[in-house]
Design a protein around this motif. Structure first.
Motif, mmCIF file in Angstrom:
data_model
loop_
_atom_site.group_PDB
_atom_site.id
_atom_site.type_symbol
_atom_site.label_atom_id
_atom_site.label_comp_id
_atom_site.label_asym_id
_atom_site.label_seq_id
_atom_site.Cartn_x
_atom_site.Cartn_y
_atom_site.Cartn_z
ATOM 1 N N MET A 148 0.877 -1.262 0.080
ATOM 2 C CA MET A 148 0.036 -0.243 0.022
ATOM 3 C C MET A 148 0.670 1.309 0.100
ATOM 4 O O MET A 148 0.529 2.257 -0.599
ATOM 5 C CB MET A 148 -1.039 0.095 1.109
ATOM 6 N N LYS A 149 1.912 1.232 0.801
ATOM 7 C CA LYS A 149 2.612 2.514 0.751
ATOM 8 C C LYS A 149 3.307 2.925 -0.537
ATOM 9 O O LYS A 149 3.640 3.867 -1.012
ATOM 10 C CB LYS A 149 3.922 2.279 1.928
ATOM 11 N N ALA A 150 3.625 1.605 -1.397
ATOM 12 C CA ALA A 150 4.104 2.154 -2.587
ATOM 13 C C ALA A 150 3.201 2.672 -3.528
ATOM 14 O O ALA A 150 3.508 3.322 -4.629
ATOM 15 C CB ALA A 150 4.669 0.599 -3.406
ATOM 16 N N LEU A 151 1.694 2.567 -3.360
ATOM 17 C CA LEU A 151 1.013 3.340 -4.050
ATOM 18 C C LEU A 151 1.156 4.962 -4.232
ATOM 19 O O LEU A 151 0.724 5.611 -5.032
ATOM 20 C CB LEU A 151 -0.268 3.011 -3.642
ATOM 21 N N LEU A 152 1.846 5.095 -3.098
ATOM 22 C CA LEU A 152 1.997 6.809 -2.877
ATOM 23 C C LEU A 152 3.198 7.326 -3.976
ATOM 24 O O LEU A 152 3.021 8.337 -4.238
ATOM 25 C CB LEU A 152 2.326 7.238 -1.451
ATOM 26 N N LYS A 153 4.012 6.290 -4.271
ATOM 27 C CA LYS A 153 5.128 6.547 -5.266
ATOM 28 C C LYS A 153 4.602 6.235 -6.681
ATOM 29 O O LYS A 153 5.421 6.676 -7.471
ATOM 30 C CB LYS A 153 6.225 5.745 -4.742
#
Length: 404
Positions: A398-403
């Motif tokens: 999920m955190k990678a969706l911000l990048k």
């Protein structure tokens, strides 16, 4: 010297006057509040304060000295009963008149009550909005008493959680088909229905109140399905109405609250509004946001615009609710959603529900899931929408969706 008068000493009013001073305004500032106490937090009233876990002084947003130090005239136990727009004067409840150069209305909202003919005026019937409500209710929240909660929105559910934690017998009735029907998806309703039932709350959906029973004090309730309950008290949690009487009587436009433009100005160029009482535009819709976050953000934006900043206010909707050991955090607005995608955490009770309109991410409800709440909030505010397939895949970072 310019005199700014702010009517309503809640979260929005307190935020507005503080921002005026921090932005360098050196004129006169008057903050008028109807209650006897200085501005305070409202969310803990129905939680920690009602449970006796928080002292009154800890509710206060600022110490009394702050208003003196900042040269803010804080006039408590005072109500504004009229606005003379032509003369730019407000009339107080003691018939005194106070002139203003700029006026801000941060008057909040009022809880909806039950009509007297169906028992709304009986002793033992409560609403939860201000400190006086909490103080009146607290002595009644004792183990063994039976409380009827009327309304299955967040207000009613929070009251039910406090009552259950206090050892009370709790029955909650919701006239709609399900709790939270007006504000949340069935998936979120399912989560909180299960949570409350595990704590012993008797939730009855599709059942309303016919009338409360009793001579002077409430002793029972007749429901719309004919059931009669013996109860000791009732808590009414059926929503709030924006406080628009003052604005309406002054001839200001009112539409789902006091109508404001993108800067927070009403239809009078010298009168502004912010907080629960004010309606603003959001993606072409006129809305009101009943939240602490909006009260602060909107009030601070209005303060700057009163000083000539002329920057449009863009709402960033976010909300929260505490029930038992569950912290619900909501980002965005789910209006017009077509689909909901669920992500469950590794720990029981950790879950986030993601609202989509087609491929567009609108909102997220996060239960004990602060990490995904923050990710969802940042995505929504950036106008970015991961694909529903990514949200639905447990393997997605999920955190990678911000990048992305």
């Amino acid at each position: 010297m310019t005199h700014i008068v702010v009517v309503g000493a809640g979260q929005a009013g307190a935020s507005l006057v503080a921002r005026l001073r921090s932005a360098g305004f050196d004129g006169d500032v008057t903050l008028i509040g109807a209650e006897k106490v200085p501005p305070y937090q409202r969310p803990p009233l129905s939680k920690a304060y009602l449970l006796g876990e928080m002292a009154e002084e800890r509710l206060y947003l600022r110490p009394a000295e702050f208003y003196q130090d900042q040269r803010i005239s804080l006039r408590l136990n005072t109500r504004v009963v009229g606005i003379d727009r032509a003369a730019k004067v407000v009339t107080l409840n003691d018939d005194r008149r106070l002139a203003y150069d700029e006026l801000a209305l941060t008057v909040g909202a009022h809880p909806r009550t039950l009509p007297a003919p169906i028992g709304g005026a009986l002793d033992g019937v409560f609403t939860m909005r201000d400190l006086a409500d909490a103080d009146a209710m607290a002595p009644q929240f004792v183990p063994g008493k039976h409380v009827l909660i009327i309304g299955g929105g967040y207000i009613g559910l929070e009251a039910a959680a406090v009552a259950a934690k206090s050892g009370m017998k709790v029955t909650l009735v919701e006239m709609a088909d399900r709790i939270l029907q007006r504000v949340a998806a069935p998936e979120t309703s399912d989560y909180f229905r299960d949570l409350h039932r595990r704590h012993g709350v008797d939730i009855r959906e599709g059942v309303g109140l016919d009338r409360l029973l009793g001579d002077t004090h409430v002793t029972g309730a007749r429901l719309t399905d004919g059931t009669e309950l013996a109860i000791d008290l009732a808590v009414v949690g059926v929503g709030i109405n924006p406080a628009t009487i003052l604005a309406d009587s002054a001839g200001l436009a009112v539409e789902n609250g006091i109508t404001t433009d993108e800067y927070g100005r009403t239809t009078d160029p010298y009168i502004w509004a912010a907080g629960d009482c004010a309606s603003c535009l959001f993606h072409g819709n006129r809305i009101r946001l009943e939240s602490v976050g909006n009260a602060i953000d909107q009030a601070e934006a209005v303060a700057l615009n009163m000083l000539g900043r002329a920057e449009p206010y863009t709402p960033k909707p976010w909300f929260w609710s505490d029930q038992y050991d569950c912290k619900l955090q909501i980002a965005g607005l789910n209006m017009g959603y077509t689909d909901v995608y669920i992500r469950k955490g590794d720990t029981p009770g950790v879950q986030s529900n993601w609202y989509y309109k087609g491929d567009q991410l609108l909102a997220v409800d996060a239960m004990n899931d602060a990490r995904n709440y923050m990710i969802g909030k940042r995505l929504i505010e950036a106008g970015r929408s991961p694909s529903p397939a990514q949200i639905s895949d447990p393997a997605t970072d999920m955190k990678a969706l911000l990048k992305a």
